[in-house]
Motif scaffolding. Structure first.
Motif, PDB file in Angstrom:
ATOM      1  N   ALA A   4       0.653  -3.799 -36.824  1.00  0.00           N
ATOM      2  CA  ALA A   4       0.902  -3.145 -38.117  1.00  0.00           C
ATOM      3  C   ALA A   4       2.374  -2.766 -38.267  1.00  0.00           C
ATOM      4  N   GLU A   5       3.045  -2.504 -37.148  1.00  0.00           N
ATOM      5  CA  GLU A   5       4.482  -2.159 -37.176  1.00  0.00           C
ATOM      6  C   GLU A   5       5.369  -3.399 -37.265  1.00  0.00           C
ATOM      7  N   GLY A  50       0.518  -4.045 -26.625  1.00  0.00           N
ATOM      8  CA  GLY A  50       1.013  -2.750 -27.104  1.00  0.00           C
ATOM      9  C   GLY A  50       0.811  -1.644 -26.083  1.00  0.00           C
ATOM     10  N   LYS A 102       5.755  -5.512 -34.747  1.00  0.00           N
ATOM     11  CA  LYS A 102       6.337  -5.790 -33.429  1.00  0.00           C
ATOM     12  C   LYS A 102       5.715  -7.028 -32.776  1.00  0.00           C
ATOM     13  N   TYR A 131      -0.060  10.050 -36.405  1.00  0.00           N
ATOM     14  CA  TYR A 131       0.889   8.939 -36.536  1.00  0.00           C
ATOM     15  C   TYR A 131       1.480   8.993 -37.939  1.00  0.00           C
ATOM     16  N   ASN A 180      -3.282   9.314 -39.917  1.00  0.00           N
ATOM     17  CA  ASN A 180      -2.126   8.574 -40.416  1.00  0.00           C
ATOM     18  C   ASN A 180      -1.618   9.195 -41.717  1.00  0.00           C
ATOM     19  N   VAL A 240      -1.774  -1.497 -33.450  1.00  0.00           N
ATOM     20  CA  VAL A 240      -0.754  -0.668 -34.108  1.00  0.00           C
ATOM     21  C   VAL A 240       0.594  -1.392 -34.058  1.00  0.00           C
ATOM     22  N   TYR A 241       0.909  -2.022 -32.925  1.00  0.00           N
ATOM     23  CA  TYR A 241       2.133  -2.841 -32.827  1.00  0.00           C
ATOM     24  C   TYR A 241       2.139  -3.929 -33.897  1.00  0.00           C
ATOM     25  N   LYS A 250       3.973   7.414 -39.591  1.00  0.00           N
ATOM     26  CA  LYS A 250       4.433   6.226 -40.310  1.00  0.00           C
ATOM     27  C   LYS A 250       3.223   5.465 -40.849  1.00  0.00           C
ATOM     28  N   HIS A 251       3.260   5.060 -42.117  1.00  0.00           N
ATOM     29  CA  HIS A 251       2.085   4.425 -42.724  1.00  0.00           C
ATOM     30  C   HIS A 251       1.691   3.146 -41.981  1.00  0.00           C
ATOM     31  N   LEU A 252       0.406   3.021 -41.697  1.00  0.00           N
ATOM     32  CA  LEU A 252      -0.134   1.832 -41.031  1.00  0.00           C
ATOM     33  C   LEU A 252      -0.981   1.039 -42.022  1.00  0.00           C
ATOM     34  N   ASP A 253      -0.815  -0.275 -42.010  1.00  0.00           N
ATOM     35  CA  ASP A 253      -1.611  -1.166 -42.864  1.00  0.00           C
ATOM     36  C   ASP A 253      -2.880  -1.534 -42.106  1.00  0.00           C
TER      37      ASP A 253
END
Length: 250
Positions: free
Chosen positions: A208-209, A230, A211, A132, A117, A205-206, A134-137
């Protein structure tokens, strides 16, 4: 006298279409069986701990086979490894009871999914982690992962493939940890459905985004609807990392 031999091995799955022997594709099992056959001087059929998918890796894997050969167990790894490609290595060979079966005797399994990430890629993680940018929390990912722990029907996070008697499984833990740019998700269960780990990771991941919310996951599991969860993330980030047996094979 026939012996039942358990092998502990590891492999980089990039070049293989999974563990399972297939008609038109190179598999880990077929490659291992051919190498073993030249060592024990008869055809070999291996039973593996699970059907890892195409391009999935194993840091720990167990397979067993039966042989009439008298070659000592401590000599098998070196003898087989000289006949194997460099991306498959047998670490240990152990004689086990006749009833031992690498898949049937396994109580639980752990898979680890790795995400690289970072805004920029890393050539050393190509096919070994999912890049990946885009930064993920990881905190939100952990909140989402917690929703999967316990005994549930996991139909909503499996791909249609091998038919199973039941889609109910018990997940013992699903831990998300960040180390620098690498996010590792470790999930342990008494068994996994086809693509289950990769769909679970896609779902967190969804979350974290943004979604879906972590608290949406129980309802998604209850629905059994694959389209609500997801996506199935790429195979190169997935590793079989731990196995649990009563026998001393690891």
């Amino acid at each position: 006298m026939e012996r039942n031999i358990a092998l502990k091995l590891m492999y980089n799955g990039t070049a293989y279409h999974g563990w399972q022997v297939q008609k038109n594709a190179v598999s880990v099992a077929e490659t291992l069986e051919k190498a073993l056959a030249t060592v024990v001087c008869h055809p070999v059929k291996c039973t593996g701990a699970g059907r890892t998918d195409a391009h999935v890796h194993a840091e720990t894997y167990v397979a067993n086979f039966r042989t009439t050969s008298t070659i000592p167990c401590d000599r098998i790894p070196l003898a087989v490894n000289t006949r194997l490609p460099k991306d498959i290595v047998v670490v240990r060979a152990t004689q086990v009871p006749p009833e031992f079966n690498a898949i049937g005797s396994c109580h639980r399994k752990e898979y680890t999914y790795r995400i690289y990430n970072s805004r920029l890629g890393n050539p050393f993680y190509v096919d070994r982690a999912w890049f990946y940018p885009k930064h993920l929390d990881e905190g939100i990912m952990q909140q989402a992962a917690d929703q999967f722990v316990g005994t549930h029907d996991f139909r909503a996070v499996r791909s249609v493939g091998t038919e199973t008697r039941t889609t109910v499984r018990t997940v013992y833990y699903f831990n998300v940890e960040r180390r620098g740019d690498l996010i590792e998700s470790r999930v342990c269960a008494n068994g996994f459905l086809y693509n289950m780990v990769r769909a679970m990771v896609g779902t967190i991941v969804y979350a974290a985004e943004g979604k879906l919310a972590p608290e949406d996951i129980p309802a998604i599991l209850d629905s059994g609807n694959r389209t609500l969860a997801g996506p199935t993330v790429p195979p190169g980030g997935l590793y079989m990392t731990q196995l649990w047996y009563d026998e001393d094979v690891l």
